[in-house]
Scaffold this motif. Structure first.
Motif, PDB file in Angstrom:
ATOM      1  N   VAL A  20       0.842  -1.202   0.000  1.00  0.00           N
ATOM      2  CA  VAL A  20       0.000   0.000   0.000  1.00  0.00           C
ATOM      3  C   VAL A  20       0.874   1.247   0.000  1.00  0.00           C
ATOM      4  N   ARG A  21       1.898   1.263   0.830  1.00  0.00           N
ATOM      5  CA  ARG A  21       2.788   2.429   0.889  1.00  0.00           C
ATOM      6  C   ARG A  21       3.502   2.648  -0.444  1.00  0.00           C
ATOM      7  N   ILE A  22       3.987   1.568  -1.057  1.00  0.00           N
ATOM      8  CA  ILE A  22       4.665   1.689  -2.351  1.00  0.00           C
ATOM      9  C   ILE A  22       3.695   2.208  -3.399  1.00  0.00           C
ATOM     10  N   LEU A  23       2.499   1.667  -3.417  1.00  0.00           N
ATOM     11  CA  LEU A  23       1.488   2.109  -4.378  1.00  0.00           C
ATOM     12  C   LEU A  23       1.221   3.605  -4.237  1.00  0.00           C
ATOM     13  N   LEU A  24       1.086   4.081  -3.016  1.00  0.00           N
ATOM     14  CA  LEU A  24       0.811   5.498  -2.788  1.00  0.00           C
ATOM     15  C   LEU A  24       2.040   6.367  -3.078  1.00  0.00           C
ATOM     16  N   ASP A  25       3.220   5.866  -2.774  1.00  0.00           N
ATOM     17  CA  ASP A  25       4.435   6.614  -3.115  1.00  0.00           C
ATOM     18  C   ASP A  25       4.591   6.739  -4.629  1.00  0.00           C
ATOM     19  N   VAL A  26       4.330   5.653  -5.359  1.00  0.00           N
ATOM     20  CA  VAL A  26       4.404   5.697  -6.825  1.00  0.00           C
ATOM     21  C   VAL A  26       3.350   6.660  -7.362  1.00  0.00           C
ATOM     22  N   THR A  27       2.152   6.643  -6.772  1.00  0.00           N
ATOM     23  CA  THR A  27       1.092   7.564  -7.190  1.00  0.00           C
ATOM     24  C   THR A  27       1.534   9.009  -7.010  1.00  0.00           C
ATOM     25  N   ALA A  28       2.131   9.309  -5.872  1.00  0.00           N
ATOM     26  CA  ALA A  28       2.581  10.680  -5.613  1.00  0.00           C
ATOM     27  C   ALA A  28       3.690  11.087  -6.583  1.00  0.00           C
ATOM     28  N   ALA A  29       4.554  10.155  -6.909  1.00  0.00           N
ATOM     29  CA  ALA A  29       5.654  10.458  -7.829  1.00  0.00           C
ATOM     30  C   ALA A  29       5.197  10.540  -9.286  1.00  0.00           C
ATOM     31  N   HIS A  30       4.143   9.799  -9.617  1.00  0.00           N
ATOM     32  CA  HIS A  30       3.665   9.729 -11.007  1.00  0.00           C
ATOM     33  C   HIS A  30       2.143   9.865 -11.048  1.00  0.00           C
ATOM     34  N   ALA A  32       0.182  11.187 -13.030  1.00  0.00           N
ATOM     35  CA  ALA A  32      -0.419  11.024 -14.363  1.00  0.00           C
ATOM     36  C   ALA A  32      -0.902   9.587 -14.592  1.00  0.00           C
ATOM     37  N   LEU A  33      -0.258   8.610 -13.945  1.00  0.00           N
ATOM     38  CA  LEU A  33      -0.701   7.222 -14.094  1.00  0.00           C
ATOM     39  C   LEU A  33      -2.120   7.033 -13.568  1.00  0.00           C
ATOM     40  N   VAL A  34      -2.406   7.604 -12.419  1.00  0.00           N
ATOM     41  CA  VAL A  34      -3.746   7.474 -11.844  1.00  0.00           C
ATOM     42  C   VAL A  34      -4.738   8.291 -12.647  1.00  0.00           C
ATOM     43  N   ARG A  35      -4.317   9.464 -13.104  1.00  0.00           N
ATOM     44  CA  ARG A  35      -5.206  10.267 -13.956  1.00  0.00           C
ATOM     45  C   ARG A  35      -5.588   9.477 -15.205  1.00  0.00           C
ATOM     46  N   MET A  36      -4.627   8.744 -15.777  1.00  0.00           N
ATOM     47  CA  MET A  36      -4.895   7.907 -16.934  1.00  0.00           C
ATOM     48  C   MET A  36      -5.871   6.789 -16.572  1.00  0.00           C
ATOM     49  N   MET A  37      -5.666   6.172 -15.394  1.00  0.00           N
ATOM     50  CA  MET A  37      -6.576   5.109 -14.947  1.00  0.00           C
ATOM     51  C   MET A  37      -7.994   5.648 -14.819  1.00  0.00           C
ATOM     52  N   VAL A  38      -8.130   6.844 -14.270  1.00  0.00           N
ATOM     53  CA  VAL A  38      -9.456   7.446 -14.111  1.00  0.00           C
ATOM     54  C   VAL A  38     -10.084   7.705 -15.475  1.00  0.00           C
ATOM     55  N   LEU A  39      -9.326   8.296 -16.369  1.00  0.00           N
ATOM     56  CA  LEU A  39      -9.845   8.577 -17.707  1.00  0.00           C
ATOM     57  C   LEU A  39     -10.235   7.288 -18.419  1.00  0.00           C
ATOM     58  N   GLY A  44     -13.934   3.295 -20.510  1.00  0.00           N
ATOM     59  CA  GLY A  44     -14.073   1.858 -20.687  1.00  0.00           C
ATOM     60  C   GLY A  44     -13.240   1.364 -21.854  1.00  0.00           C
ATOM     61  N   GLY A  45     -13.389   0.111 -22.199  1.00  0.00           N
ATOM     62  CA  GLY A  45     -12.660  -0.428 -23.335  1.00  0.00           C
ATOM     63  C   GLY A  45     -11.465  -1.264 -22.940  1.00  0.00           C
ATOM     64  N   ALA A  46     -10.609  -1.507 -23.914  1.00  0.00           N
ATOM     65  CA  ALA A  46      -9.489  -2.433 -23.755  1.00  0.00           C
ATOM     66  C   ALA A  46      -8.496  -1.984 -22.680  1.00  0.00           C
ATOM     67  N   ARG A  47      -8.170  -0.703 -22.630  1.00  0.00           N
ATOM     68  CA  ARG A  47      -7.206  -0.230 -21.622  1.00  0.00           C
ATOM     69  C   ARG A  47      -7.769  -0.355 -20.214  1.00  0.00           C
ATOM     70  N   SER A  48      -9.033  -0.037 -20.057  1.00  0.00           N
ATOM     71  CA  SER A  48      -9.674  -0.181 -18.757  1.00  0.00           C
ATOM     72  C   SER A  48      -9.678  -1.648 -18.327  1.00  0.00           C
ATOM     73  N   LEU A  88      -7.784   3.146  -4.223  1.00  0.00           N
ATOM     74  CA  LEU A  88      -7.808   4.052  -5.372  1.00  0.00           C
ATOM     75  C   LEU A  88      -8.507   5.355  -5.016  1.00  0.00           C
ATOM     76  N   THR A  89      -9.717   5.262  -4.472  1.00  0.00           N
ATOM     77  CA  THR A  89     -10.505   6.470  -4.235  1.00  0.00           C
ATOM     78  C   THR A  89     -10.022   7.263  -3.022  1.00  0.00           C
ATOM     79  N   SER A  90      -9.634   6.587  -1.975  1.00  0.00           N
ATOM     80  CA  SER A  90      -9.245   7.293  -0.751  1.00  0.00           C
ATOM     81  C   SER A  90      -7.756   7.602  -0.678  1.00  0.00           C
ATOM     82  N   GLY A  91      -6.957   6.790  -1.326  1.00  0.00           N
ATOM     83  CA  GLY A  91      -5.518   6.973  -1.222  1.00  0.00           C
ATOM     84  C   GLY A  91      -4.873   7.571  -2.446  1.00  0.00           C
ATOM     85  N   MET A  92      -5.176   7.009  -3.607  1.00  0.00           N
ATOM     86  CA  MET A  92      -4.479   7.409  -4.827  1.00  0.00           C
ATOM     87  C   MET A  92      -5.047   8.682  -5.447  1.00  0.00           C
TER      88      MET A  92
END
Length: 134
Positions: A20-30, A32-39, A44-48, A88-92
């Motif tokens: 969990v800590r690594i996931l949140l640290d990576v989110t803070a550092a990057h 845009a990855l989570v923004r992409m996941m949200v988009l 929907g579709g293949a990437r989702s 995802l919703t509360s942490g990332m």
């Protein structure tokens, strides 16, 4: 980055909390990855589907550790998929949307000490027995 292995003999909570800590640290550092996941999640579709499949593979790999930690009372009793959605919703998301989060929290969440406080709050909710052992 999420496939942290616990040393032999570690209680299940060690590896899960580290993940969990690594996931949140990576989110803070990057963020845009989570923004992409949200988009992708909106569209929907293949990437989702790819993102969803990746989470399910990680969840399947660690399911017994999650259940052991829950049985010990060291991890809140989430269903497997609910755990990721909560993280995802509360942490990332707060780390990926720093302007919004900072205006709501009235702190600069991009500052290291505020990011650590955010991660500590999330871990305190997820890991009630070990909240102070972060």
């Amino acid at each position: 980055a999420l496939r942290v292995r616990a040393a032999k003999g570690d209680r299940p909570i060690t590896s899960i909390k580290d993940q969990v800590r690594i996931l949140l640290d990576v989110t803070a550092a990057h963020p845009a990855l989570v923004r992409m996941m949200v988009l992708e999640g909106v569209m929907g579709g293949a990437r989702s589907e790819y993102l969803s499949d990746a989470w399910h593979k990680i969840g399947d790999e660690h399911r017994s550790r999650f259940h052991d930690a829950q049985w010990e009372g060291a991890l809140q009793p989430f269903f497997d998929s609910d755990l990721f959605l909560f993280i995802l919703t509360s942490g990332m998301i707060p780390l990926a949307l720093p302007a919004l989060s900072s205006s709501i929290l009235h702190v600069d969440i991009e500052r290291a000490e505020q990011r650590e406080k955010h991660i500590a709050r999330l871990c305190a909710v997820l890991f009630p027995q070990n909240a102070s052992a972060l």
